[in-house]
Every structure is written in structure tokens, then in C-alpha cells.
Scaffold this motif. Structure first.
Motif, short mmCIF file in Angstrom:
data_model
loop_
_atom_site.label_atom_id
_atom_site.label_comp_id
_atom_site.label_asym_id
_atom_site.label_seq_id
_atom_site.Cartn_x
_atom_site.Cartn_y
_atom_site.Cartn_z
N THR A 45 77.93 35.37 -5.86
CA THR A 45 78.47 34.06 -6.23
C THR A 45 79.82 34.13 -6.94
O THR A 45 80.51 33.13 -7.06
CB THR A 45 77.50 33.31 -7.16
OG1 THR A 45 77.37 34.06 -8.39
CG2 THR A 45 76.12 33.18 -6.51
N PHE B 255 65.96 23.18 -8.43
CA PHE B 255 66.84 24.27 -7.95
C PHE B 255 66.02 25.39 -7.33
O PHE B 255 66.53 26.21 -6.58
CB PHE B 255 67.68 24.82 -9.11
CG PHE B 255 68.86 25.63 -8.65
CD1 PHE B 255 69.98 25.01 -8.12
CD2 PHE B 255 68.84 27.02 -8.71
CE1 PHE B 255 71.06 25.75 -7.68
CE2 PHE B 255 69.92 27.77 -8.28
CZ PHE B 255 71.04 27.12 -7.76
N LYS B 256 64.70 25.41 -7.61
CA LYS B 256 63.82 26.42 -7.03
C LYS B 256 63.87 26.36 -5.50
O LYS B 256 63.78 27.38 -4.81
CB LYS B 256 62.39 26.21 -7.52
CG LYS B 256 61.39 27.25 -7.01
CD LYS B 256 60.01 26.99 -7.59
CE LYS B 256 59.03 28.08 -7.16
NZ LYS B 256 58.89 28.17 -5.70
N ASN C 299 66.77 28.45 -4.36
CA ASN C 299 66.45 29.86 -4.44
C ASN C 299 65.49 30.30 -3.33
O ASN C 299 65.67 31.36 -2.73
CB ASN C 299 65.84 30.18 -5.80
CG ASN C 299 66.88 30.20 -6.92
OD1 ASN C 299 68.06 30.41 -6.66
ND2 ASN C 299 66.46 29.94 -8.14
N ASP C 300 64.47 29.47 -3.09
CA ASP C 300 63.48 29.82 -2.06
C ASP C 300 64.10 29.84 -0.68
O ASP C 300 63.69 30.60 0.19
CB ASP C 300 62.32 28.85 -2.12
CG ASP C 300 61.49 29.00 -3.39
OD1 ASP C 300 61.63 30.04 -4.06
OD2 ASP C 300 60.70 28.08 -3.71
N TYR D 297 67.66 30.08 0.09
CA TYR D 297 68.82 30.94 0.27
C TYR D 297 68.73 32.27 -0.48
O TYR D 297 69.63 33.11 -0.37
CB TYR D 297 70.10 30.20 -0.18
CG TYR D 297 70.34 28.94 0.62
CD1 TYR D 297 70.84 29.00 1.93
CD2 TYR D 297 70.05 27.69 0.08
CE1 TYR D 297 71.05 27.85 2.66
CE2 TYR D 297 70.26 26.52 0.80
CZ TYR D 297 70.76 26.62 2.10
OH TYR D 297 70.97 25.48 2.84
N GLY D 298 67.71 32.44 -1.29
CA GLY D 298 67.55 33.69 -2.03
C GLY D 298 68.10 33.54 -3.45
O GLY D 298 68.90 32.66 -3.73
N HIS D 299 67.63 34.40 -4.34
CA HIS D 299 68.03 34.36 -5.74
C HIS D 299 69.39 35.02 -5.91
O HIS D 299 69.68 36.01 -5.27
CB HIS D 299 66.99 35.07 -6.60
CG HIS D 299 65.69 34.29 -6.68
ND1 HIS D 299 65.39 33.47 -7.74
CD2 HIS D 299 64.64 34.19 -5.81
CE1 HIS D 299 64.20 32.92 -7.54
NE2 HIS D 299 63.73 33.34 -6.37
#
Length: 204
Positions: free
Chosen positions: A159, A195-196, A199-200, A202-204
């Protein structure tokens, strides 16, 4: 780089030596990294400083050095960029000068440097310029690697956002400043709803 600029000014009686590096935000722009002058050198006028900077920019863009061994009328210098022609007033004289690219270990220039002299340059000075260019190249390469390592240590690679290590270091600095000067200090935390799902997906 300041030490190199001062050394070069002393070795060549340079009235002005400047090392310019490519701006990482605007890669077409050069920013001053170090400036020096030999002891006792007169302060140069704005037009001569601009000349040095413009010729350094030309060396940066072309990858080729510009060398004027002795004081010369501006109008007689073929390498003078067109945008500087208006400065070449009748009778105006350019001091001895050298402007060369800095490569920093890569094929593309990462900057440039220039020297405006008080006395004519000779072949020995030209050798010095080439040697100094190699020294600057090595120094810039080392500094670039250092900055890259620092960036990898403080930014998330995906990022490009600052990471926890950077946050803790900066927070400690600001806490010390607030405590020293008795100023208020606050940390604001934001939480993005759902926002989880990001993450789920696109990945953390």
C-alpha cells in the motif's frame, strides 16, 4: 555531498559548485543537494547562478557534459540553451564552467552538478571533474540504497502506507516534543465500518 562540493570548490577555485539531484516527486525537476564556493569567492549574480542550473539541467537531460575552459561571451557558446539566449546580452561574459550528469550507478542520470570558476580551467581540472563525477555517482548510489532500505523499513510494500514501526517512532518523537514544551498531545484513531469485507476480498 556537501563535503564533496566543498572539496571540488577548493580544488578548482570554483566560485560556485552545486550538486543537483532528481526530485522523487517530480522526476523532471532537479533540487539542490549541496552548494559550495572556494574561500574568498565573490557572490555570483542571479543570472550566472541560473546559467549554472540550466546547463546542469541540460547535462541531466542529455547525459552529456558541457565544458567552457575560459571566460567566453555568452553568444559564442553553442551549448547555451535557447531559453537562456535572452540573458546573453551584448558584452556579457560567462566564466569558465563545467556541467556534467550524475548517474548514481544507473544508465539514466539521477542528477547533475556544475562548477563556475574564477580562473580558466585546464586539462587537469577536467580530470578532476571526471573523478569527482565518479565520486558523486558512488555517493548518490549509496544514499539511494540507504533511502530504499529506510523506506522498506517504514512503509508497507503493497500500500506504500507507513507501518507500525514508523508510527511508534514518530509518536515517541511527538510525545517528547509535547512534554518538553508543555503542549497538548493527542492521537486520533479511526475505524472504518465493514472493512473486514475488503480484507476478506483483497487480502490483508
Amino acid at each position: 555531498l556537501r563535503a564533496i562540493a566543498a572539496r571540488l570548490a577548493g580544488m578548482t577555485a570554483g566560485a560556485r559548485v552545486a550538486i543537483l539531484l532528481r526530485d522523487e516527486e517530480d522526476r523532471r525537476r532537479l533540487r539542490p543537494a549541496a552548494v559550495a564556493a572556494a574561500p574568498g569567492s565573490p557572490r555570483l549574480g542571479r543570472s550566472l547562478r541560473r546559467l549554472g542550473s540550466e546547463l546542469a539541467r541540460d547535462a541531466f537531460e542529455s547525459g552529456e557534459a558541457v565544458f567552457v575552459a575560459a571566460a567566453t561571451r555568452w553568444a559564442e557558446i553553442e551549448a547555451l540553451p535557447g531559453r537562456l539566449r535572452p540573458l546573453a546580452a551584448a558584452g556579457a561574459v560567462v566564466p569558465p564552467l563545467y556541467a556534467g550528469p550524475i548517474r548514481g550507478g544507473g544508465s539514466q542520470p539521477t542528477g547533475a552538478f556544475y562548477v563556475l570558476g574564477r580562473e580558466p580551467f585546464d586539462d587537469t581540472d577536467l580530470v578532476v571533474f571526471h573523478d569527482i563525477a565518479a565520486l558523486i555517482n558512488g555517493t548518490v548510489k549509496d544514499e539511494s540504497l540507504y533511502r530504499r532500505q529506510q523506506e522498506l523499513a517504514t512503509r508497507d510494500e503493497l500500500t506504500r502506507l507507513y507501518n507500525r514501526r514508523y508510527f511508534l517512532r514518530r509518536a515517541a518523537e511527538w510525545f517528547r516534543i509535547a512534554r518538553r514544551y508543555g503542549k497538548p498531545f493527542a492521537i486520533v484513531l479511526l475505524d472504518a465500518d465493514r472493512f473486514k469485507n475488503v480484507n476478506d476480498t483483497y487480502g490483508h
